[in-house]
Design a protein around this motif. Structure first.
Motif, mmCIF file in Angstrom:
data_model
loop_
_atom_site.group_PDB
_atom_site.id
_atom_site.type_symbol
_atom_site.label_atom_id
_atom_site.label_comp_id
_atom_site.label_asym_id
_atom_site.label_seq_id
_atom_site.Cartn_x
_atom_site.Cartn_y
_atom_site.Cartn_z
ATOM 1 N N UNK A 1 43.980 34.978 57.307
ATOM 2 C CA UNK A 1 43.801 34.709 55.895
ATOM 3 C C UNK A 1 42.433 35.190 55.465
ATOM 4 N N UNK A 2 42.357 35.810 54.327
ATOM 5 C CA UNK A 2 41.092 36.290 53.809
ATOM 6 C C UNK A 2 40.521 35.239 52.858
ATOM 7 N N UNK A 3 39.735 34.319 53.418
ATOM 8 C CA UNK A 3 39.186 33.233 52.611
ATOM 9 C C UNK A 3 38.201 33.747 51.564
ATOM 10 N N UNK A 4 37.482 34.810 51.902
ATOM 11 C CA UNK A 4 36.540 35.370 50.936
ATOM 12 C C UNK A 4 37.269 35.835 49.679
ATOM 13 N N UNK A 5 38.432 36.458 49.861
ATOM 14 C CA UNK A 5 39.195 36.928 48.701
ATOM 15 C C UNK A 5 39.641 35.745 47.846
ATOM 16 N N UNK A 6 40.069 34.667 48.500
ATOM 17 C CA UNK A 6 40.448 33.475 47.735
ATOM 18 C C UNK A 6 39.233 32.888 47.019
ATOM 19 N N UNK A 7 38.086 32.854 47.684
ATOM 20 C CA UNK A 7 36.873 32.330 47.051
ATOM 21 C C UNK A 7 36.497 33.182 45.840
ATOM 22 N N UNK A 8 36.675 34.478 45.960
ATOM 23 C CA UNK A 8 36.328 35.365 44.835
ATOM 24 C C UNK A 8 37.254 35.141 43.636
ATOM 25 N N UNK A 9 38.486 34.674 43.886
ATOM 26 C CA UNK A 9 39.352 34.363 42.739
ATOM 27 C C UNK A 9 38.761 33.191 41.955
ATOM 28 N N UNK A 10 38.080 32.282 42.652
ATOM 29 C CA UNK A 10 37.386 31.187 41.968
ATOM 30 C C UNK A 10 36.245 31.706 41.116
ATOM 31 N N UNK A 11 35.483 32.651 41.654
ATOM 32 C CA UNK A 11 34.390 33.277 40.897
ATOM 33 C C UNK A 11 34.961 33.990 39.676
ATOM 34 N N UNK A 12 36.038 34.753 39.892
ATOM 35 C CA UNK A 12 36.665 35.479 38.781
ATOM 36 C C UNK A 12 37.099 34.523 37.673
ATOM 37 N N UNK A 13 37.658 33.389 38.065
ATOM 38 C CA UNK A 13 38.108 32.419 37.067
ATOM 39 C C UNK A 13 36.929 31.856 36.273
ATOM 40 N N UNK A 14 35.880 31.450 36.959
ATOM 41 C CA UNK A 14 34.734 30.863 36.258
ATOM 42 C C UNK A 14 34.128 31.876 35.290
ATOM 43 N N UNK A 15 34.087 33.145 35.675
ATOM 44 C CA UNK A 15 33.472 34.172 34.838
ATOM 45 C C UNK A 15 34.409 34.746 33.785
ATOM 46 N N UNK A 16 35.665 34.343 33.806
ATOM 47 C CA UNK A 16 36.656 34.917 32.890
ATOM 48 C C UNK A 16 36.521 34.353 31.486
ATOM 49 N N UNK A 17 36.864 35.183 30.542
ATOM 50 C CA UNK A 17 37.003 34.750 29.153
ATOM 51 C C UNK A 17 38.432 34.231 29.018
ATOM 52 N N UNK A 18 38.588 33.031 28.491
ATOM 53 C CA UNK A 18 39.917 32.429 28.381
ATOM 54 C C UNK A 18 40.187 31.956 26.954
ATOM 55 N N UNK A 19 40.042 32.868 26.011
ATOM 56 C CA UNK A 19 40.289 32.519 24.612
ATOM 57 C C UNK A 19 41.772 32.404 24.292
ATOM 58 N N UNK A 20 42.584 33.207 24.975
ATOM 59 C CA UNK A 20 44.016 33.199 24.688
ATOM 60 C C UNK A 20 44.793 33.637 25.928
ATOM 61 N N UNK A 21 46.102 33.694 25.793
ATOM 62 C CA UNK A 21 46.979 34.028 26.910
ATOM 63 C C UNK A 21 46.732 35.446 27.423
ATOM 64 N N UNK A 22 46.375 36.379 26.551
ATOM 65 C CA UNK A 22 46.076 37.741 27.007
ATOM 66 C C UNK A 22 44.841 37.758 27.907
#
Length: 194
Positions: A1-22
């Protein structure tokens, strides 16, 4: 399992803009195209709440509050439990996923992100969770430097911050020179006023 890749999805989420479904759909990489297709409006609120809680984890880690980071990750692990499964398309492609494919998009994505960040914390410590030191940014990152000295999320932010600090020092030096030049000399201050 690539735990680093899963951890980076957490980083991506925190840094994401989530104004709408797009915006939420843009979070998913091509390898998770099915998530883009299946994500629904109800997932947006779940992702926003998780985004805030994961940001707290990074802020706790950055400020040396390990126990708080661990408590928040443990709470998130309960909310988004890991249900490992083997996945693949043929006998040469077997790999592990952290949730069943029947889970909602939010459950699958968040279980992976939380699991990855939890493993990262156990492996490297919460001091490796960073919040960008550039005041204009605020993005989070995982510190992969050899001596745990990273302060910025990217080279761009580091350069921008260093250039701004250099210019501020230069302005301060010029201002100080102007102040010194405007002061009366000793001879001028001894001249009697008529």
């Amino acid at each position: 399992m690539n735990f680093d890749a899963y951890a980076r999805t957490g980083v991506d989420l925190v840094n994401a803009r989530l104004d709408d479904l797009d915006d939420l759909r843009a979070l998913f990489p091509d390898s998770s195209a099915w998530m883009r297709e299946e994500v629904a409006e109800r997932d947006l609120a779940i992702f926003r709440r998780a985004q805030k809680r994961l940001r707290d984890v990074f802020e706790y880690g950055t400020s040396g509050r390990d126990a708080d980071a661990v408590a928040e990750l443990n709470a998130l692990l309960e909310a988004y439990p890991v249900q490992p499964r083997i996945s693949g398309h043929d006998s040469s492609d077997w790999h592990m996923h952290v949730t069943s494919r029947g889970a909602s998009v939010s459950a699958e994505y968040l279980a992976g992100a939380v699991w990855g960040l939890s493993v990262w914390l156990c492996e490297y410590g919460s001091a490796r969770f960073g919040v960008c030191a550039d005041e204009r940014c605020g993005n989070v990152y995982l510190d992969t430097s050899s001596n745990c000295c990273r302060r910025f999320c990217s080279e761009r932010c580091a350069t921008r911050s260093h250039v701004a600090a250099h210019r501020a020092r230069k302005r301060a030096a010029i201002g100080e020179q102007a102040t010194v030049a405007a002061r009366p000399t000793a001879a001028e201050s001894l001249t009697p006023v008529s």
